[in-house]
Motif scaffolding. Structure first.
Motif, PDB file in Angstrom:
ATOM      1  N   MET A   1      -8.566   7.501  34.952  1.00 18.44           N
ATOM      2  CA  MET A   1      -9.896   7.135  34.453  1.00 18.44           C
ATOM      3  C   MET A   1     -10.915   8.129  34.995  1.00 18.44           C
ATOM      4  SD  MET A   1     -11.949   3.628  35.135  1.00 18.44           S
ATOM      5  CE  MET A   1     -13.714   3.673  35.282  1.00 18.44           C
ATOM      6  N   SER A   2     -11.796   8.618  34.153  1.00 18.45           N
ATOM      7  CA  SER A   2     -12.786   9.591  34.613  1.00 18.45           C
ATOM      8  C   SER A   2     -14.036   8.854  35.074  1.00 18.45           C
ATOM      9  CB  SER A   2     -13.107  10.555  33.478  1.00 18.45           C
ATOM     10  OG  SER A   2     -13.631   9.861  32.387  1.00 18.45           O
ATOM     11  N   VAL A   3     -14.816   9.557  35.878  1.00 18.44           N
ATOM     12  CA  VAL A   3     -16.057   8.987  36.387  1.00 18.44           C
ATOM     13  C   VAL A   3     -17.016   8.740  35.231  1.00 18.44           C
ATOM     14  CG1 VAL A   3     -18.061   9.539  37.803  1.00 18.44           C
ATOM     15  CG2 VAL A   3     -15.769  10.030  38.659  1.00 18.44           C
ATOM     16  N   ARG A   4     -17.696   7.621  35.293  1.00 22.60           N
ATOM     17  CA  ARG A   4     -18.678   7.281  34.258  1.00 22.60           C
ATOM     18  C   ARG A   4     -20.071   7.352  34.860  1.00 22.60           C
ATOM     19  NH1 ARG A   4     -18.216   1.925  31.925  1.00 22.60           N
ATOM     20  NH2 ARG A   4     -17.830   1.131  34.038  1.00 22.60           N
ATOM     21  N   VAL A   5     -20.908   8.184  34.263  1.00 21.07           N
ATOM     22  CA  VAL A   5     -22.266   8.360  34.771  1.00 21.07           C
ATOM     23  C   VAL A   5     -23.245   7.656  33.838  1.00 21.07           C
ATOM     24  CG1 VAL A   5     -24.053  10.001  35.431  1.00 21.07           C
ATOM     25  CG2 VAL A   5     -21.638  10.588  35.765  1.00 21.07           C
ATOM     26  N   ASP A   6     -23.933   6.685  34.359  1.00 21.88           N
ATOM     27  CA  ASP A   6     -24.937   5.916  33.612  1.00 21.88           C
ATOM     28  C   ASP A   6     -24.423   5.479  32.248  1.00 21.88           C
ATOM     29  OD1 ASP A   6     -28.241   6.561  32.220  1.00 21.88           O
ATOM     30  OD2 ASP A   6     -27.425   4.710  33.079  1.00 21.88           O
ATOM     31  N   PRO A   7     -23.288   4.783  32.202  1.00 25.71           N
ATOM     32  CA  PRO A   7     -22.783   4.328  30.905  1.00 25.71           C
ATOM     33  C   PRO A   7     -23.726   3.345  30.229  1.00 25.71           C
ATOM     34  CG  PRO A   7     -21.583   3.280  32.701  1.00 25.71           C
ATOM     35  CD  PRO A   7     -22.443   4.340  33.313  1.00 25.71           C
ATOM     36  N   GLU A   8     -24.589   2.714  31.003  1.00 29.20           N
ATOM     37  CA  GLU A   8     -25.577   1.783  30.434  1.00 29.20           C
ATOM     38  C   GLU A   8     -26.656   2.515  29.637  1.00 29.20           C
ATOM     39  OE1 GLU A   8     -24.917   2.119  33.678  1.00 29.20           O
ATOM     40  OE2 GLU A   8     -24.009   0.248  34.407  1.00 29.20           O
ATOM     41  N   GLY A   9     -26.782   3.837  29.872  1.00 30.29           N
ATOM     42  CA  GLY A   9     -27.806   4.604  29.157  1.00 30.29           C
ATOM     43  C   GLY A   9     -29.217   4.315  29.628  1.00 30.29           C
ATOM     44  N   ASN A  10     -29.376   3.880  30.864  1.00 32.63           N
ATOM     45  CA  ASN A  10     -30.711   3.517  31.365  1.00 32.63           C
ATOM     46  C   ASN A  10     -31.645   4.731  31.415  1.00 32.63           C
ATOM     47  OD1 ASN A  10     -29.959   0.829  31.735  1.00 32.63           O
ATOM     48  ND2 ASN A  10     -29.273   1.187  33.830  1.00 32.63           N
ATOM     49  N   GLU A  11     -31.096   5.867  31.835  1.00 29.21           N
ATOM     50  CA  GLU A  11     -31.938   7.056  31.986  1.00 29.21           C
ATOM     51  C   GLU A  11     -32.449   7.555  30.638  1.00 29.21           C
ATOM     52  OE1 GLU A  11     -29.860  10.621  32.914  1.00 29.21           O
ATOM     53  OE2 GLU A  11     -31.408  11.312  34.297  1.00 29.21           O
TER      54      GLU A  11
ATOM     55  N   GLY B  83     -16.663   5.037  39.625  1.00 28.47           N
ATOM     56  CA  GLY B  83     -15.349   5.645  39.761  1.00 28.47           C
ATOM     57  C   GLY B  83     -14.298   4.562  39.882  1.00 28.47           C
ATOM     58  N   SER B  84     -13.076   4.901  39.530  1.00 29.79           N
ATOM     59  CA  SER B  84     -12.005   3.916  39.629  1.00 29.79           C
ATOM     60  C   SER B  84     -11.444   3.844  41.043  1.00 29.79           C
ATOM     61  CB  SER B  84     -10.886   4.243  38.636  1.00 29.79           C
ATOM     62  OG  SER B  84     -10.373   5.532  38.914  1.00 29.79           O
ATOM     63  N   SER B  85     -11.844   4.812  41.871  1.00 30.33           N
ATOM     64  CA  SER B  85     -11.422   4.789  43.259  1.00 30.33           C
ATOM     65  C   SER B  85     -12.489   5.473  44.115  1.00 30.33           C
ATOM     66  CB  SER B  85     -10.082   5.511  43.451  1.00 30.33           C
ATOM     67  OG  SER B  85     -10.245   6.905  43.272  1.00 30.33           O
ATOM     68  N   VAL B  86     -12.428   5.209  45.394  1.00 31.99           N
ATOM     69  CA  VAL B  86     -13.374   5.859  46.309  1.00 31.99           C
ATOM     70  C   VAL B  86     -13.182   7.368  46.279  1.00 31.99           C
ATOM     71  CG1 VAL B  86     -13.929   6.151  48.752  1.00 31.99           C
ATOM     72  CG2 VAL B  86     -13.632   3.858  47.819  1.00 31.99           C
ATOM     73  N   ALA B  87     -11.936   7.799  46.289  1.00 33.37           N
ATOM     74  CA  ALA B  87     -11.654   9.242  46.294  1.00 33.37           C
ATOM     75  C   ALA B  87     -12.209   9.914  45.051  1.00 33.37           C
ATOM     76  CB  ALA B  87     -10.144   9.474  46.395  1.00 33.37           C
ATOM     77  N   GLU B  88     -12.031   9.262  43.911  1.00 34.35           N
ATOM     78  CA  GLU B  88     -12.525   9.836  42.655  1.00 34.35           C
ATOM     79  C   GLU B  88     -14.046   9.972  42.683  1.00 34.35           C
ATOM     80  OE1 GLU B  88     -12.480   7.369  38.989  1.00 34.35           O
ATOM     81  OE2 GLU B  88     -11.372   9.036  38.089  1.00 34.35           O
ATOM     82  N   LEU B  89     -14.721   8.905  43.142  1.00 35.66           N
ATOM     83  CA  LEU B  89     -16.175   8.938  43.186  1.00 35.66           C
ATOM     84  C   LEU B  89     -16.667   9.977  44.188  1.00 35.66           C
ATOM     85  CD1 LEU B  89     -18.825   7.619  42.151  1.00 35.66           C
ATOM     86  CD2 LEU B  89     -18.699   6.116  44.142  1.00 35.66           C
ATOM     87  N   ARG B  90     -16.064  10.023  45.365  1.00 38.09           N
ATOM     88  CA  ARG B  90     -16.503  10.968  46.390  1.00 38.09           C
ATOM     89  C   ARG B  90     -16.295  12.412  45.933  1.00 38.09           C
ATOM     90  NH1 ARG B  90     -15.167   9.611  52.519  1.00 38.09           N
ATOM     91  NH2 ARG B  90     -16.993  10.940  52.734  1.00 38.09           N
ATOM     92  N   ASP B  91     -15.180  12.678  45.274  1.00 34.10           N
ATOM     93  CA  ASP B  91     -14.929  14.036  44.768  1.00 34.10           C
ATOM     94  C   ASP B  91     -15.995  14.412  43.746  1.00 34.10           C
ATOM     95  OD1 ASP B  91     -11.257  13.942  44.739  1.00 34.10           O
ATOM     96  OD2 ASP B  91     -12.715  14.349  46.337  1.00 34.10           O
ATOM     97  N   PHE B  92     -16.329  13.455  42.889  1.00 36.90           N
ATOM     98  CA  PHE B  92     -17.330  13.717  41.853  1.00 36.90           C
ATOM     99  C   PHE B  92     -18.691  13.982  42.494  1.00 36.90           C
ATOM    100  CE2 PHE B  92     -19.197  13.588  37.707  1.00 36.90           C
ATOM    101  CZ  PHE B  92     -20.460  13.053  37.901  1.00 36.90           C
ATOM    102  N   MET B  93     -19.065  13.143  43.468  1.00 36.38           N
ATOM    103  CA  MET B  93     -20.369  13.303  44.110  1.00 36.38           C
ATOM    104  C   MET B  93     -20.432  14.611  44.894  1.00 36.38           C
ATOM    105  SD  MET B  93     -21.919  10.540  43.079  1.00 36.38           S
ATOM    106  CE  MET B  93     -23.403  10.487  44.069  1.00 36.38           C
ATOM    107  N   ALA B  94     -19.313  14.987  45.497  1.00 38.62           N
ATOM    108  CA  ALA B  94     -19.281  16.247  46.247  1.00 38.62           C
ATOM    109  C   ALA B  94     -19.485  17.429  45.301  1.00 38.62           C
ATOM    110  CB  ALA B  94     -17.953  16.389  46.986  1.00 38.62           C
ATOM    111  N   GLU B  95     -18.860  17.353  44.136  1.00 34.14           N
ATOM    112  CA  GLU B  95     -18.990  18.428  43.147  1.00 34.14           C
ATOM    113  C   GLU B  95     -20.418  18.468  42.602  1.00 34.14           C
ATOM    114  OE1 GLU B  95     -15.565  18.866  40.532  1.00 34.14           O
ATOM    115  OE2 GLU B  95     -16.975  19.250  38.898  1.00 34.14           O
TER     116      GLU B  95
END
Lengths: 101, 147
Positions: A1-11, B83-95
């Motif tokens: 699963m990829s990171v989701r950034v502001d999926p709510e679209g608030n910004e 993120g689906s995991s702490v590691a995934e979120l932390r990697d993303f935030m670091a990038e």
């Protein structure tokens, strides 16, 4: 699963609530990887999105959709340098995208 | 910052507008969401940009005081990164934060590691439906140049 950034679209909702970008020439300062740019690019006449961070601009260009390509220009450049090379009264809207601080 | 805002004003057409987006002056939260419910929330110890935020707010106030811009409207909004995991979120935030090459305070790094270890523990006990979120609050304002 990829990171989701502001999926709510608030910004983007807050942005559209404040300004009508339809047909506008926009300058986005601190565009990063184009996250916000992509969300409003289809509304504008043209957007120049700048950021001094090369990796962000590279990701921004790679993730730009075909429909937006003709109206979005990403530049890897700091604002001071960009401003010095740009004519006055060029843009309808400037967006300081989490970049004033 | 004031100089940059003056430069922006020069680039705007007379009927143009400036939209400023920046975080509010409060620490973001690290949360765990499960089934639409916030099961865990704690302030992020990596909130080390308060001084930068104050300078930004002061710069905006100064250009309004000088009569260069007027503030039309504004408001706040929630901005969450999941993120689906702490590691995934932390990697993303670091990038995402890689453009900022300022060294982090050792104590803040240690507190962050401690927080995320606890978040990871709660995540593991929360099941597949849980997500970890970095919850910021943003402020967005529209300013109009005064000619």
């Amino acid at each position: 699963m990829s990171v989701r950034v502001d999926p709510e679209g608030n910004e983007i909702r807050a942005l559209f609530d404040l300004v009508d970008l339809s047909g506008r020439d926009v300058l986005e300062i601190g565009c990063g990887d184009g996250r916000l740019t992509r969300r409003y690019a289809d509304s504008v006449s043209h957007v120049t999105a700048i950021d001094p961070f090369a990796e962000g601009i590279k990701r921004a260009e790679q993730s730009l959709s075909e429909t937006s390509r003709g109206r979005v220009e990403f530049q890897r450049i700091a604002f001071e340098e960009f401003a010095a090379a740009t004519e006055p009264s060029t843009f309808d809207t400037a967006v300081l995208s989490w970049s004033l601080c | 910052m004031v100089h940059a805002l003056e430069g922006i004003r020069r680039l705007l057409r007379p009927d143009g507008s400036l939209i400023d987006i920046h975080p509010v002056l409060e620490a973001p939260l690290v949360e765990i969401h499960r089934g639409g419910v916030v099961a865990f929330a704690e302030s992020s110890p990596s909130y080390d940009y308060e001084e930068d935020l104050r300078h930004a707010e002061e710069a905006l106030a100064r250009i309004v005081e000088r009569g260069l811009f007027v503030t039309d409207r504004g408001g706040e909004f929630d901005f969450l990164t999941y993120g689906s995991s702490v590691a995934e979120l932390r990697d993303f935030m670091a990038e995402a934060g890689a453009y900022d090459d300022r060294p982090e305070d050792d104590a803040a790094v240690a507190r962050k590691a401690d927080l995320y270890a606890r978040v990871d523990e709660v995540m593991r006990a929360s099941g597949d439906r849980a997500e970890v979120a970095f919850h910021e609050r943003g402020r967005m304002a529209r300013l109009t140049p005064v000619r």
